[in-house]
Motif scaffolding. Sequence first.
Motif, PDB file in Angstrom:
ATOM      1  N   LEU A 198       0.837  -1.175   0.000  1.00 44.58           N
ATOM      2  CA  LEU A 198       0.000   0.000   0.000  1.00 44.58           C
ATOM      3  C   LEU A 198       0.878   1.233   0.000  1.00 44.58           C
ATOM      4  N   ARG A 199       0.268   2.338  -0.434  1.00 40.31           N
ATOM      5  CA  ARG A 199       1.024   3.577  -0.585  1.00 40.31           C
ATOM      6  C   ARG A 199       0.226   4.759  -0.073  1.00 40.31           C
ATOM      7  N   VAL A 200       0.971   5.800   0.271  1.00 41.80           N
ATOM      8  CA  VAL A 200       0.370   7.089   0.586  1.00 41.80           C
ATOM      9  C   VAL A 200       1.363   8.167   0.193  1.00 41.80           C
ATOM     10  N   ASP A 201       0.847   9.239  -0.383  1.00 36.52           N
ATOM     11  CA  ASP A 201       1.654  10.418  -0.667  1.00 36.52           C
ATOM     12  C   ASP A 201       1.390  11.379   0.492  1.00 36.52           C
ATOM     13  N   LEU A 202       2.382  11.593   1.318  1.00 32.79           N
ATOM     14  CA  LEU A 202       2.187  12.355   2.542  1.00 32.79           C
ATOM     15  C   LEU A 202       1.677  13.764   2.275  1.00 32.79           C
ATOM     16  N   ALA A 203       0.727  14.173   3.106  1.00 29.43           N
ATOM     17  CA  ALA A 203       0.161  15.523   3.080  1.00 29.43           C
ATOM     18  C   ALA A 203       0.370  16.151   4.455  1.00 29.43           C
ATOM     19  N   ASP A 204       0.024  17.403   4.595  1.00 25.56           N
ATOM     20  CA  ASP A 204       0.218  18.121   5.848  1.00 25.56           C
ATOM     21  C   ASP A 204      -0.463  17.413   7.024  1.00 25.56           C
ATOM     22  N   ALA A 205      -1.625  16.827   6.793  1.00 24.97           N
ATOM     23  CA  ALA A 205      -2.371  16.157   7.863  1.00 24.97           C
ATOM     24  C   ALA A 205      -1.653  14.913   8.398  1.00 24.97           C
ATOM     25  N   HIS A 206      -0.680  14.385   7.675  1.00 22.41           N
ATOM     26  CA  HIS A 206       0.073  13.195   8.090  1.00 22.41           C
ATOM     27  C   HIS A 206       1.295  13.537   8.953  1.00 22.41           C
ATOM     28  N   MET A 207       1.614  14.821   9.084  1.00 29.78           N
ATOM     29  CA  MET A 207       2.890  15.220   9.664  1.00 29.78           C
ATOM     30  C   MET A 207       2.852  15.395  11.177  1.00 29.78           C
ATOM     31  N   ASN A 208       4.049  15.221  11.785  1.00 30.46           N
ATOM     32  CA  ASN A 208       4.225  15.538  13.194  1.00 30.46           C
ATOM     33  C   ASN A 208       4.839  16.932  13.309  1.00 30.46           C
ATOM     34  N   SER A 209       5.275  17.322  14.485  1.00 31.36           N
ATOM     35  CA  SER A 209       5.813  18.674  14.695  1.00 31.36           C
ATOM     36  C   SER A 209       7.162  18.891  13.999  1.00 31.36           C
ATOM     37  N   TRP A 210       7.825  17.827  13.572  1.00 29.49           N
ATOM     38  CA  TRP A 210       9.091  17.941  12.832  1.00 29.49           C
ATOM     39  C   TRP A 210       8.872  17.915  11.327  1.00 29.49           C
ATOM     40  N   GLU A 211       7.594  17.920  10.914  1.00 22.19           N
ATOM     41  CA  GLU A 211       7.212  17.942   9.501  1.00 22.19           C
ATOM     42  C   GLU A 211       7.677  16.700   8.743  1.00 22.19           C
ATOM     43  N   VAL A 212       7.658  15.558   9.436  1.00 21.14           N
ATOM     44  CA  VAL A 212       7.835  14.244   8.810  1.00 21.14           C
ATOM     45  C   VAL A 212       6.633  13.403   9.234  1.00 21.14           C
ATOM     46  N   ALA A 213       6.467  12.242   8.622  1.00 25.08           N
ATOM     47  CA  ALA A 213       5.290  11.416   8.896  1.00 25.08           C
ATOM     48  C   ALA A 213       5.158  11.103  10.385  1.00 25.08           C
ATOM     49  N   HIS A 214       3.963  11.288  10.903  1.00 24.86           N
ATOM     50  CA  HIS A 214       3.654  10.932  12.290  1.00 24.86           C
ATOM     51  C   HIS A 214       3.790   9.415  12.450  1.00 24.86           C
ATOM     52  N   GLY A 215       4.290   8.980  13.596  1.00 25.83           N
ATOM     53  CA  GLY A 215       4.453   7.544  13.849  1.00 25.83           C
ATOM     54  C   GLY A 215       3.159   6.767  13.730  1.00 25.83           C
ATOM     55  N   GLY A 216       2.035   7.393  14.057  1.00 25.74           N
ATOM     56  CA  GLY A 216       0.745   6.725  13.935  1.00 25.74           C
ATOM     57  C   GLY A 216       0.390   6.394  12.501  1.00 25.74           C
ATOM     58  N   VAL A 217       0.804   7.241  11.571  1.00 21.61           N
ATOM     59  CA  VAL A 217       0.585   6.960  10.138  1.00 21.61           C
ATOM     60  C   VAL A 217       1.401   5.740   9.738  1.00 21.61           C
ATOM     61  N   LEU A 218       2.663   5.703  10.169  1.00 23.90           N
ATOM     62  CA  LEU A 218       3.528   4.565   9.833  1.00 23.90           C
ATOM     63  C   LEU A 218       2.997   3.279  10.454  1.00 23.90           C
ATOM     64  N   MET A 219       2.576   3.344  11.721  1.00 20.88           N
ATOM     65  CA  MET A 219       2.061   2.144  12.375  1.00 20.88           C
ATOM     66  C   MET A 219       0.775   1.653  11.698  1.00 20.88           C
ATOM     67  N   THR A 220      -0.067   2.582  11.272  1.00 20.78           N
ATOM     68  CA  THR A 220      -1.281   2.177  10.561  1.00 20.78           C
ATOM     69  C   THR A 220      -0.923   1.520   9.236  1.00 20.78           C
ATOM     70  N   MET A 221       0.017   2.097   8.511  1.00 20.75           N
ATOM     71  CA  MET A 221       0.439   1.488   7.238  1.00 20.75           C
ATOM     72  C   MET A 221       0.975   0.075   7.463  1.00 20.75           C
ATOM     73  N   LEU A 222       1.809  -0.096   8.486  1.00 19.01           N
ATOM     74  CA  LEU A 222       2.371  -1.410   8.789  1.00 19.01           C
ATOM     75  C   LEU A 222       1.275  -2.402   9.162  1.00 19.01           C
ATOM     76  N   ASP A 223       0.352  -1.978  10.006  1.00 19.92           N
ATOM     77  CA  ASP A 223      -0.753  -2.823  10.457  1.00 19.92           C
ATOM     78  C   ASP A 223      -1.621  -3.255   9.278  1.00 19.92           C
ATOM     79  N   VAL A 224      -1.995  -2.312   8.432  1.00 20.36           N
ATOM     80  CA  VAL A 224      -2.865  -2.625   7.293  1.00 20.36           C
ATOM     81  C   VAL A 224      -2.126  -3.489   6.270  1.00 20.36           C
ATOM     82  N   ALA A 225      -0.849  -3.237   6.058  1.00 18.67           N
ATOM     83  CA  ALA A 225      -0.072  -4.063   5.119  1.00 18.67           C
ATOM     84  C   ALA A 225      -0.005  -5.511   5.599  1.00 18.67           C
ATOM     85  N   MET A 226       0.211  -5.703   6.904  1.00 17.82           N
ATOM     86  CA  MET A 226       0.257  -7.069   7.435  1.00 17.82           C
ATOM     87  C   MET A 226      -1.122  -7.717   7.382  1.00 17.82           C
ATOM     88  N   ALA A 227      -2.164  -6.977   7.737  1.00 16.14           N
ATOM     89  CA  ALA A 227      -3.520  -7.535   7.730  1.00 16.14           C
ATOM     90  C   ALA A 227      -3.947  -7.942   6.327  1.00 16.14           C
TER      91      ALA A 227
END
Length: 132
Positions: free
Chosen positions: A32-61
Amino acid sequence: MSRTKIPFPVRVPFVESLGLALHACAHGASELRVDLADAHMNSWEVAHGGVLMTMLDVAMATAARSDHLDGPGVATIEMKTSFVRPAEGELRALGKLLHRTSTLAFCEASVLDDTGELCAHATGTFKYLRKL
């Protein structure tokens, strides 16, 4: 894997709200893929860990269900995640079914950035369930 989007085996509004797109789901593997947008970012302007964990969870499922998309669903029993580097750009999550029993699936997944660098990795155990 494919650049063409395919439908998810089940509708999950949270996954839809994140904009995750399924590109492959067969033979114990998924992408699965996602093109990161502002809503995906943390305070350092990189992907929030929750987005990554969701991607990992859904990919495994989806990898766990890949050979029986019309069969039982799965519920995450446990998941261990390692964050390797900040994630930016278009992200790909690659899921793999490692072993299956009649009731459990043991999986792993990785999130890669658009240069192919590893950003996060997870292992997880999933329970096969009938529909509620």
